[in-house]
Design a protein around this motif. Structure first.
Motif, PDB file in Angstrom:
ATOM      1  N   ARG A  95       0.877  -0.972   0.035  1.00 52.71           N
ATOM      2  CA  ARG A  95       0.664  -0.180  -0.117  1.00 52.71           C
ATOM      3  C   ARG A  95       0.980   1.625   0.359  1.00 52.71           C
ATOM      4  O   ARG A  95       2.342   1.723   0.102  1.00 52.71           O
ATOM      5  CB  ARG A  95      -1.030   0.060   1.172  1.00 52.71           C
ATOM      6  CG  ARG A  95      -0.593  -0.574   2.718  1.00 52.71           C
ATOM      7  CD  ARG A  95       0.334  -0.434   2.793  1.00 52.71           C
ATOM      8  NE  ARG A  95       1.009   0.580   4.835  1.00 52.71           N
ATOM      9  CZ  ARG A  95       1.344   0.922   5.282  1.00 52.71           C
ATOM     10  NH1 ARG A  95       2.277   2.188   4.783  1.00 52.71           N
ATOM     11  NH2 ARG A  95       1.825   0.784   6.398  1.00 52.71           N
ATOM     12  N   LYS A 107      -1.911  -7.664  -5.010  1.00 54.68           N
ATOM     13  CA  LYS A 107      -2.601  -5.817  -5.324  1.00 54.68           C
ATOM     14  C   LYS A 107      -2.272  -4.406  -4.945  1.00 54.68           C
ATOM     15  O   LYS A 107      -1.207  -4.675  -3.599  1.00 54.68           O
ATOM     16  CB  LYS A 107      -3.589  -6.170  -4.131  1.00 54.68           C
ATOM     17  CG  LYS A 107      -5.153  -5.142  -4.511  1.00 54.68           C
ATOM     18  CD  LYS A 107      -6.613  -6.097  -3.455  1.00 54.68           C
ATOM     19  CE  LYS A 107      -7.181  -5.795  -2.745  1.00 54.68           C
ATOM     20  NZ  LYS A 107      -7.774  -6.295  -1.955  1.00 54.68           N
ATOM     21  N   ILE A 153      -3.049  -0.901  -2.368  1.00 60.33           N
ATOM     22  CA  ILE A 153      -4.062  -0.539  -2.276  1.00 60.33           C
ATOM     23  C   ILE A 153      -3.789   1.317  -1.727  1.00 60.33           C
ATOM     24  O   ILE A 153      -2.387   1.204  -1.203  1.00 60.33           O
ATOM     25  CB  ILE A 153      -4.404  -1.203  -0.869  1.00 60.33           C
ATOM     26  CG1 ILE A 153      -5.266  -2.030  -0.824  1.00 60.33           C
ATOM     27  CG2 ILE A 153      -5.446   0.154  -0.214  1.00 60.33           C
ATOM     28  CD1 ILE A 153      -5.512  -3.303   0.126  1.00 60.33           C
ATOM     29  N   ARG A 209      -3.969   3.816   0.289  1.00 60.31           N
ATOM     30  CA  ARG A 209      -5.023   4.480   1.561  1.00 60.31           C
ATOM     31  C   ARG A 209      -4.517   5.761   2.082  1.00 60.31           C
ATOM     32  O   ARG A 209      -3.348   6.036   2.441  1.00 60.31           O
ATOM     33  CB  ARG A 209      -4.715   3.617   2.825  1.00 60.31           C
ATOM     34  CG  ARG A 209      -5.983   3.379   3.448  1.00 60.31           C
ATOM     35  CD  ARG A 209      -5.538   2.557   4.636  1.00 60.31           C
ATOM     36  NE  ARG A 209      -4.110   2.535   5.421  1.00 60.31           N
ATOM     37  CZ  ARG A 209      -3.205   1.555   5.527  1.00 60.31           C
ATOM     38  NH1 ARG A 209      -3.298   0.514   5.315  1.00 60.31           N
ATOM     39  NH2 ARG A 209      -1.510   1.451   6.261  1.00 60.31           N
ATOM     40  N   THR A 221      -5.102  11.049  -6.831  1.00 58.38           N
ATOM     41  CA  THR A 221      -5.084   9.776  -7.468  1.00 58.38           C
ATOM     42  C   THR A 221      -4.912  10.932  -8.776  1.00 58.38           C
ATOM     43  O   THR A 221      -4.168   9.206  -9.697  1.00 58.38           O
ATOM     44  CB  THR A 221      -6.696   9.150  -7.535  1.00 58.38           C
ATOM     45  OG1 THR A 221      -7.545  10.006  -6.841  1.00 58.38           O
ATOM     46  CG2 THR A 221      -6.788   8.487  -6.313  1.00 58.38           C
ATOM     47  N   TYR A 254      -3.062   1.017  -9.006  1.00 57.04           N
ATOM     48  CA  TYR A 254      -3.354   1.146  -8.317  1.00 57.04           C
ATOM     49  C   TYR A 254      -5.045  -0.366  -8.501  1.00 57.04           C
ATOM     50  O   TYR A 254      -5.859  -0.097  -9.191  1.00 57.04           O
ATOM     51  CB  TYR A 254      -3.811   1.861  -6.891  1.00 57.04           C
ATOM     52  CG  TYR A 254      -4.359   3.070  -7.513  1.00 57.04           C
ATOM     53  CD1 TYR A 254      -3.888   4.396  -8.034  1.00 57.04           C
ATOM     54  CD2 TYR A 254      -5.753   3.135  -7.527  1.00 57.04           C
ATOM     55  CE1 TYR A 254      -3.871   5.061  -8.859  1.00 57.04           C
ATOM     56  CE2 TYR A 254      -6.407   4.302  -7.947  1.00 57.04           C
ATOM     57  CZ  TYR A 254      -5.709   5.483  -8.584  1.00 57.04           C
ATOM     58  OH  TYR A 254      -6.169   6.408  -9.390  1.00 57.04           O
ATOM     59  N   HIS A 255      -4.591  -1.040  -7.131  1.00 54.00           N
ATOM     60  CA  HIS A 255      -6.529  -1.490  -7.764  1.00 54.00           C
ATOM     61  C   HIS A 255      -7.508  -1.084  -6.616  1.00 54.00           C
ATOM     62  O   HIS A 255      -8.809  -1.190  -6.846  1.00 54.00           O
ATOM     63  CB  HIS A 255      -6.512  -2.904  -7.025  1.00 54.00           C
ATOM     64  CG  HIS A 255      -4.881  -3.401  -7.984  1.00 54.00           C
ATOM     65  ND1 HIS A 255      -4.066  -3.936  -7.514  1.00 54.00           N
ATOM     66  CD2 HIS A 255      -5.064  -3.926  -8.962  1.00 54.00           C
ATOM     67  CE1 HIS A 255      -3.100  -3.651  -8.493  1.00 54.00           C
ATOM     68  NE2 HIS A 255      -3.763  -4.382  -9.127  1.00 54.00           N
ATOM     69  N   GLU A 256      -6.899  -0.177  -5.573  1.00 57.39           N
ATOM     70  CA  GLU A 256      -8.395  -0.147  -4.769  1.00 57.39           C
ATOM     71  C   GLU A 256      -8.224   1.470  -4.192  1.00 57.39           C
ATOM     72  O   GLU A 256      -6.118   0.975  -3.362  1.00 57.39           O
ATOM     73  CB  GLU A 256      -8.348  -0.765  -3.058  1.00 57.39           C
ATOM     74  CG  GLU A 256      -9.874  -1.875  -3.054  1.00 57.39           C
ATOM     75  CD  GLU A 256      -9.580  -2.192  -2.407  1.00 57.39           C
ATOM     76  OE1 GLU A 256     -10.253  -2.057  -0.835  1.00 57.39           O
ATOM     77  OE2 GLU A 256      -9.507  -3.781  -2.093  1.00 57.39           O
ATOM     78  N   VAL A 257      -8.848   1.935  -3.440  1.00 57.68           N
ATOM     79  CA  VAL A 257      -8.199   3.379  -3.095  1.00 57.68           C
ATOM     80  C   VAL A 257      -9.253   3.252  -1.849  1.00 57.68           C
ATOM     81  O   VAL A 257     -10.315   3.029  -1.863  1.00 57.68           O
ATOM     82  CB  VAL A 257      -8.852   4.667  -4.127  1.00 57.68           C
ATOM     83  CG1 VAL A 257      -8.488   5.815  -2.764  1.00 57.68           C
ATOM     84  CG2 VAL A 257      -8.018   4.348  -5.400  1.00 57.68           C
ATOM     85  N   VAL A 258      -8.625   3.600  -0.221  1.00 58.92           N
ATOM     86  CA  VAL A 258     -10.241   3.593   0.522  1.00 58.92           C
ATOM     87  C   VAL A 258      -9.654   5.092   1.503  1.00 58.92           C
ATOM     88  O   VAL A 258      -8.502   4.984   2.027  1.00 58.92           O
ATOM     89  CB  VAL A 258      -8.855   1.475   1.865  1.00 58.92           C
ATOM     90  CG1 VAL A 258     -10.221   2.620   2.903  1.00 58.92           C
ATOM     91  CG2 VAL A 258      -9.358   0.881   0.742  1.00 58.92           C
ATOM     92  N   MET A 313      -6.089  -5.575   5.638  1.00 57.14           N
ATOM     93  CA  MET A 313      -6.404  -5.135   4.582  1.00 57.14           C
ATOM     94  C   MET A 313      -4.601  -6.319   4.149  1.00 57.14           C
ATOM     95  O   MET A 313      -4.662  -6.239   2.711  1.00 57.14           O
ATOM     96  CB  MET A 313      -5.771  -3.930   3.929  1.00 57.14           C
ATOM     97  CG  MET A 313      -7.019  -2.891   3.760  1.00 57.14           C
ATOM     98  SD  MET A 313      -6.361  -0.822   3.650  1.00 57.14           S
ATOM     99  CE  MET A 313      -7.391  -0.127   4.555  1.00 57.14           C
TER     100      MET A 313
END
Ligand code: GLU
Length: 560
Positions: A102, A132, A134, A136, A154, A164-168, A289
């Protein structure tokens, strides 16, 4: 034998190209051929012609292909020590089956060069091993959040080529943090403390527990409930994770994990008042995560030690922690807080002001994301501290843009000069010296005399009779520093020692170059430069710039 000459020319051209970053120089290749056998001296014209054709072919190949062919034709000419090493990041332990990693910036502003190390190195590893990535956003400190930063970050990551695969957002996970806070209280691994903060800290420094530390979990759970429903004010109560009060490093002894904040949050408003602190939310998130590897700076070593207590209390498997050395980035303002204040005061024009080290500013100047990536791969993940080198970054950038950037003339500090003795002169200047396919800038000058503008310093002082070649235009000899006599267009003039200077014609357009130190250099750019707005180009003899359209040409300086 022409064939023999061809072979010889090819060998030397390849060697010269490999030695000089992919581009062979005709003069040195001709020199080597002449030195190889006497009879070539009498065939100078033939040699020149063969070399020109071989070089145009060799220079169109990439460095790898040149090296490979040289290795085949004449391995003895391949000097091993001159071969650039391609640097690679070291392997990560336990990464064979993929990784979860991450990048965790706080949304306090857009990204700057300092952030890019973690962003890029994590990306490199996820790309290498699969898995993956992430993003964060650590947004649990409302007063420092810049609401636009969520989008700006972003956008910057996209520009950097991060996949990236996900933004949290951490602010969407308050309930999860509360749940784990409760688990820690239930297990006796945390306590709720209502001591005045200074008293608690003093006790800790003396390795002593505060009166709350040893109370039963259900007392803490009660207080926690009251903390959640709003019976306390900020500063009156906090949840503390137990570590080791005897720990030799006072920073590692018991740490505050959750506290009250009354300031509204840009995303959750006043829905939550109990806010997690960094070490707590990071440990919970990294575990939930399923991070396999945590790559962070050495400045986080104490944080890692604190976070490890949470893993131990909860019986969780720890990720592999890797700490790279500290990078000091000098001469560049990186504090988002200070930059924001200066933008508000009008000292900077915005986050992309070219004096800044933000991604937006670097992009505006024509720094390419691949150069930033190469830089950090080269630096690697060693734990030694380093000083950031803008010069090295620029060298990587130049390696990327030099082979493609179009060339234009920009005349700063302009001075009008005249050329007598010819009423029409045609200029024919390649857009790129090695890429004839890009075409030429053609200018026809006419007049009696012809008038052009040059850089003042190039002609001041100049004694009468000095040979000057106006690049890609014509030769001349000076009568005075501002009056020149036409002297044909034969390139041998240069070999005889003429100074080459550049110029612009009467159709030149006003241009401003914005330098990274905030200076603005006014001048004139040749008209054709207007065809390259938003491109990175080279202003010959000046440096690489990125063009923007304004009332005139606005150029943002990258480097020499
Ligand atoms: N927000 C932290 C930082 O940017 C994250 C570092 C970490 O937990 O590794 O420094």
């Amino acid at each position: 034998m022409p064939e023999e000459l061809n072979k010889l020319a090819r060998k030397y051209a390849l060697q010269n190209a490999v030695e000089y970053g992919g581009k062979a120089n005709p003069g040195s290749v001709i020199g080597q051929i002449m030195a190889a056998a006497h009879d070539y001296r009498s065939r100078a014209n033939e040699v020149t012609e063969v070399v020109a054709s071989v070089i145009s072919d060799v220079n169109s190949m990439n460095l790898e292909a040149q090296r490979a062919e040289l290795e085949r034709l004449a391995p003895e000419l391949l000097e091993k020590k001159k071969i650039e090493k391609i640097h690679e990041l070291p392997e990560l332990e336990g990464a064979e089956n993929g990784v979860v990693m991450r990048f965790a910036p706080g949304p306090t502003g857009p990204l700057h060069i300092g952030h890019t190390r973690a962003a890029i190195l994590n990306d490199e590893y996820v790309k290498r091993y699969g898995g993956k990535y992430i993003i964060r956003l650590e947004d649990t400190n409302p007063p420092t959040i810049l609401p636009e930063a969520y989008d700006l970050i972003t956008k910057d990551l996209d520009w950097l080529g991060i996949e990236y695969h996900e933004v949290v957002n951490q602010s969407s996970r308050f309930k999860i943090y509360y749940e784990y806070a409760e688990k820690l209280l239930q297990g006796g691994f945390a306590y709720v403390c209502t001591c005045p903060p200074d008293d608690w800290r003093t006790l800790k420094e003396d390795k002593k527990p505060c009166p709350h530390r040893s109370l039963e979990p259900n007392i803490h759970l009660d207080l926690w409930e009251k903390m959640l429903v709003g019976e306390f004010k900020p500063g009156e109560i906090s949840l503390v994770v137990k570590t080791d009060l005897e720990h030799p490093n006072p920073a590692v002894r018991d740490f505050v994990a959750l506290r009250l904040v009354d300031e509204p949050h840009p995303l959750t408003g006043d829905e939550f008042r109990v806010y997690p602190l960094y070490n707590f939310s990071v440990a919970i998130d990294d575990h939930l995560m399923e991070m396999s590897h945590v790559l962070r700076g050495k400045d986080h070593l104490n944080n890692t030690l604190r976070q490890e207590y949470i893993y131990e209390h909860m019986g969780w498997k720890k990720p592999v922690f890797i700490h790279y050395g500290w990078v000091s980035i000098e001469d560049t303002e990186l504090s988002t807080r200070k930059i924001k204040a200066s933008i508000e005061e009008g000292k900077y024009t915005g986050w992309n002001d070219v004096r800044l080290g933000t991604i937006a500013a670097l992009a505006r100047r024509g720094i390419r994301s691949e150069a930033i990536r190469q830089y950090w791969i080269e630096v690697g993940i060693k734990s030694v501290d380093i000083k950031f080198s803008w010069q090295n970054l620029y060298a990587y950038n130049k390696g990327i843009i030099d082979p493609v950037a179009k060339r234009y003339f920009f005349v700063w500090n302009p001075k009008k000069v005249t050329i007598k003795g010819e009423n029409i002169i045609k200029s024919h200047a390649p857009l790129h010296p090695e890429k004839s396919e890009l075409g030429n800038r053609e200018v026809i000058l006419s007049g009696d005399p012809i008038e052009i503008q040059v850089v003042s310093e190039d002609v001041e002082p100049l004694s009468p009779g000095t040979r000057i070649r106006f690049k890609d235009l014509c030769n001349s000899t000076s009568e005075t520093p501002v009056v020149f006599n036409y002297a044909g267009n034969d390139l041998s003039f240069v070999k005889e020692g003429a100074k080459i200077i550049h110029w612009v014609g009467p159709d030149a357009v006003p241009a401003k170059v914005h330098m990274p130190d905030g200076k603005i250099i006014d001048g004139l750019a040749e008209k054709a430069a207007s065809d390259s707005i938003s491109e990175i180009v080279q202003f010959e003899r000046f440096g690489f710039v990125k063009l923007e359209k304004g009332n005139e040409i606005e150029a943002y300086f990258a480097h020499k």
